[in-house]
Design an enzyme around this catalytic site. Structure first.
Site, PDB file in Angstrom:
ATOM      1  N   ASN A   1       3.388   2.579  -3.428  1.00  0.00           N
ATOM      2  CA  ASN A   1       4.187   3.742  -3.796  1.00  0.00           C
ATOM      3  C   ASN A   1       5.621   3.316  -4.022  1.00  0.00           C
ATOM      4  O   ASN A   1       6.488   3.556  -3.203  1.00  0.00           O
ATOM      5  CB  ASN A   1       4.121   4.815  -2.710  1.00  0.00           C
ATOM      6  CG  ASN A   1       4.809   6.087  -3.141  1.00  0.00           C
ATOM      7  OD1 ASN A   1       5.016   6.301  -4.328  1.00  0.00           O
ATOM      8  ND2 ASN A   1       5.163   6.923  -2.201  1.00  0.00           N
TER       9      ASN A   1
ATOM     10  N   GLU B   1      -2.391   1.171  -5.150  1.00  0.00           N
ATOM     11  CA  GLU B   1      -2.009   2.326  -4.356  1.00  0.00           C
ATOM     12  C   GLU B   1      -0.669   2.131  -3.671  1.00  0.00           C
ATOM     13  O   GLU B   1      -0.362   2.769  -2.690  1.00  0.00           O
ATOM     14  CB  GLU B   1      -3.093   2.633  -3.316  1.00  0.00           C
ATOM     15  CG  GLU B   1      -4.351   3.167  -3.944  1.00  0.00           C
ATOM     16  CD  GLU B   1      -4.110   4.373  -4.835  1.00  0.00           C
ATOM     17  OE1 GLU B   1      -3.371   5.275  -4.434  1.00  0.00           O
ATOM     18  OE2 GLU B   1      -4.654   4.400  -5.942  1.00  0.00           O
TER      19      GLU B   1
ATOM     20  N   LEU C   1       0.854  -1.177   0.000  1.00  0.00           N
ATOM     21  CA  LEU C   1       0.000   0.000   0.000  1.00  0.00           C
ATOM     22  C   LEU C   1       0.892   1.229   0.000  1.00  0.00           C
ATOM     23  O   LEU C   1       1.975   1.227   0.583  1.00  0.00           O
ATOM     24  CB  LEU C   1      -0.902   0.038   1.245  1.00  0.00           C
ATOM     25  CG  LEU C   1      -1.977  -1.046   1.385  1.00  0.00           C
ATOM     26  CD1 LEU C   1      -2.680  -0.895   2.726  1.00  0.00           C
ATOM     27  CD2 LEU C   1      -2.978  -0.965   0.252  1.00  0.00           C
ATOM     28  N   ASP C   2       0.409   2.273  -0.625  1.00  0.00           N
ATOM     29  CA  ASP C   2       1.101   3.546  -0.577  1.00  0.00           C
ATOM     30  C   ASP C   2       1.299   3.966   0.873  1.00  0.00           C
ATOM     31  O   ASP C   2       0.485   3.648   1.747  1.00  0.00           O
ATOM     32  CB  ASP C   2       0.254   4.588  -1.325  1.00  0.00           C
ATOM     33  CG  ASP C   2       0.853   5.967  -1.266  1.00  0.00           C
ATOM     34  OD1 ASP C   2       1.838   6.201  -1.970  1.00  0.00           O
ATOM     35  OD2 ASP C   2       0.327   6.797  -0.503  1.00  0.00           O
ATOM     36  N   ARG C   3       2.380   4.664   1.135  1.00  0.00           N
ATOM     37  CA  ARG C   3       2.691   5.083   2.508  1.00  0.00           C
ATOM     38  C   ARG C   3       1.534   5.836   3.161  1.00  0.00           C
ATOM     39  O   ARG C   3       1.247   5.664   4.348  1.00  0.00           O
ATOM     40  CB  ARG C   3       3.947   5.970   2.495  1.00  0.00           C
ATOM     41  CG  ARG C   3       4.374   6.478   3.861  1.00  0.00           C
ATOM     42  CD  ARG C   3       5.745   7.109   3.800  1.00  0.00           C
ATOM     43  NE  ARG C   3       5.769   8.299   2.981  1.00  0.00           N
ATOM     44  CZ  ARG C   3       5.582   9.529   3.451  1.00  0.00           C
ATOM     45  NH1 ARG C   3       5.347   9.733   4.733  1.00  0.00           N
ATOM     46  NH2 ARG C   3       5.647  10.581   2.643  1.00  0.00           N
TER      47      ARG C   3
END
Length: 500
Positions: A411, A409, A202-204
């Site tokens: 990153n 999503e 998952l994105d940060r």
């Protein structure tokens, strides 16, 4: 952050990548050398398994302050074998051309302090000419950015998987400036969950359901489901304005604008994407929207929502004035990519929030000719490749057409860790630099943190972000596969009657 270290090229402050797995120290000298000959030990066999152990977790400790989880500064070794393009060049020349985030005075001072080693021997002369298989080690003083103090909630743990509810602001695995402030390290240090295999990312800034496999076999089985698009993913977000009541399908292709800053946009030359949106509620100002990504491109949900004119309320990239009066609606930007990036950086600079982008001021001043940190073929190839040399820039081309499918999503284009440019002329004459041989992680309170004489970050006072700054209203609500389904609770900001 002063973190110079030999490694793959990219962004001016090269760091070794996960592909450069930690090898054991080179073998001791075994033969006589001819006059003037410099011995280079043969390389050791690459380590097969990947895990973070007690030694890694013991590097430093956490403390909590102002709703933030902080990491005490600590010493860390960047390690790599000599790159092919360095052979025949002096170490001074390599530092001067490929590690330009620090002036040469810094490297001379670091050598005098015993921080630079070649084949485990202290570097006394930076004019030494590099040979194939030379093993380089650079010890630096690391400062990690703070993350939210919200704990990681374990949703499921059995013999096969660990499923958690990831807080916003927390990277999944070590990357950029983050190492201990990551899900992998916190699970290992605080929950004794080690040797986990990353299934998806998952994105940060994205929160929500995050899965890890406990064995390689389980990881492979679920990965096959991911590649065959059998994994259903459901996100929820809060967006600007009144989102349409009917189902909305967006199939605009997405192109990466910058690997260094981490920005994408809709572009005909981009990769095919498809996201299905359905409004859940509207409170008169903002809407809660369910998102069903059918592909998994980087920032896919965020970019598609921006294109539709309903960006995520507090998106630090795609809901900014830099995109123009329409904030990128319909793909209308009226700026070149370079102008857009400059405008985004300037907007965050004015708000003193560059750290939210994952970059610092010195990142932008270092090695300006390297526009993106994804220019090197030596960059990251796997999230799980190496527990020591993970601080690298992500690859511009993953060479894996299915990789993006793992998570829309994630990153992987977070900024490379670069190093502060500073005036160090006086270091040339100053011999009083302590060795860091016996310095480790701090065990006392914040007041006991050790100041490092060579560390630029030790001389800088930065404004901490507020916990609110570290939360973006995008949450992975549900992941469903052929044999499993994992859900988290609906975030507070996604409740129908919630107001800012």
């Amino acid at each position: 952050m002063a973190e110079p270290g030999p490694g793959p090229s990219g962004g001016g402050g090269e760091q070794p990548g996960p592909g450069d797995r930690e090898e054991a120290a080179p073998a001791p000298k075994k033969r006589r050398l001819a006059a003037g000959e410099r011995y280079v030990p043969p390389p050791r066999k690459l380590s097969t398994g990947v895990s973070f152990g007690a030694a890694h977790f013991a590097e430093t400790s956490y403390y909590f302050e102002g709703g933030l989880r902080k990491v005490r500064p600590y010493y860390f070794d960047f390690r790599t074998y000599c790159k092919g393009r360095w052979v025949g060049r002096s170490l001074l020349h390599v530092f001067g051309t490929e590690f330009r985030a620090q002036p040469l005075a810094y490297y001379r001072a670091a050598a005098r302090a015993g921080r630079l080693r070649l084949n485990e021997e202290p570097v006394r002369d930076l004019d030494v000419v590099l040979k194939n298989n030379d093993f380089l080690r650079n010890t630096v003083h690391r400062h990690e950015p703070p993350v939210t103090a919200q704990p990681i909630q374990i949703l499921v743990e059995d013999n096969e998987v660990v499923v958690v509810d990831k807080p916003s602001s927390l990277p999944v695995h070590p990357c950029g400036r983050f190492r201990h402030n990551t899900v992998i390290f916190i699970l290992g240090k605080e929950h004794d969950l080690k040797e986990l295999h990353t299934i998806h990312r998952l994105d940060r800034m994205t929160s929500g359901v995050l899965m890890f496999a406990k064995t390689a076999e389980v990881s492979k089985r679920i990965d096959e489901q991911v590649r065959e698009r059998q994994l259903e993913k459901e996100y929820v977000c809060r967006v600007v304005g009144e989102f349409p009541e009917h189902e909305v399908v967006c199939e605009e292709p997405i192109l990466v604008v910058s690997y260094k800053v981490g920005v994408c946009r809709v572009d005909p030359k981009g990769k095919f994407c498809k996201t299905i949106f359905q409004r859940l509620s509207y409170n008169g100002k903002t809407s809660v929207v369910k998102c069903l990504p059918r592909t998994g491109r980087t920032h896919q949900i965020r970019v598609h929502l921006q294109y539709l004119g309903h960006p995520i309320v507090n998106d630090p990239i795609y809901n900014m004035e830099a995109w123009g009066p329409d904030r990128g609606k319909g793909g209308k930007i009226d700026k070149t990519d370079e102008e857009l990036l400059k405008a985004l950086v300037e907007e965050h600079r004015s708000k003193q929030s560059l750290d939210i982008l994952g970059i610092l001021e010195e990142d932008l001043n270092s090695n300006a000719e390297n526009k993106d940190c994804g220019n090197s073929g030596d960059c990251t190839k796997s999230a799980q490749a190496d527990p020591i040399n993970e601080n690298s820039c992500p690859a511009k081309d993953t060479k894996d057409p299915e990789r993006d499918a793992k998570d829309p999503e994630r990153n992987d284009i977070a900024a490379c860790p670069l190093n502060s440019d500073t005036n160090l002329e006086m270091l040339e004459k100053n011999e009083e630099f302590g060795s860091c041989e016996n310095r480790g992680g701090q065990t006392g309170g914040e007041s006991s943190e050790e100041k490092d004489p060579l560390c630029v970050e030790c001389k800088i006072t930065r404004r901490d972000p507020s916990p609110k700054d570290l939360v973006m209203y995008l949450h992975a609500l549900r992941y469903k596969g052929a044999e499993f389904e994992y859900c988290s609770k609906m975030p507070e900001w996604a409740m129908e009657d919630w107001e800012e």
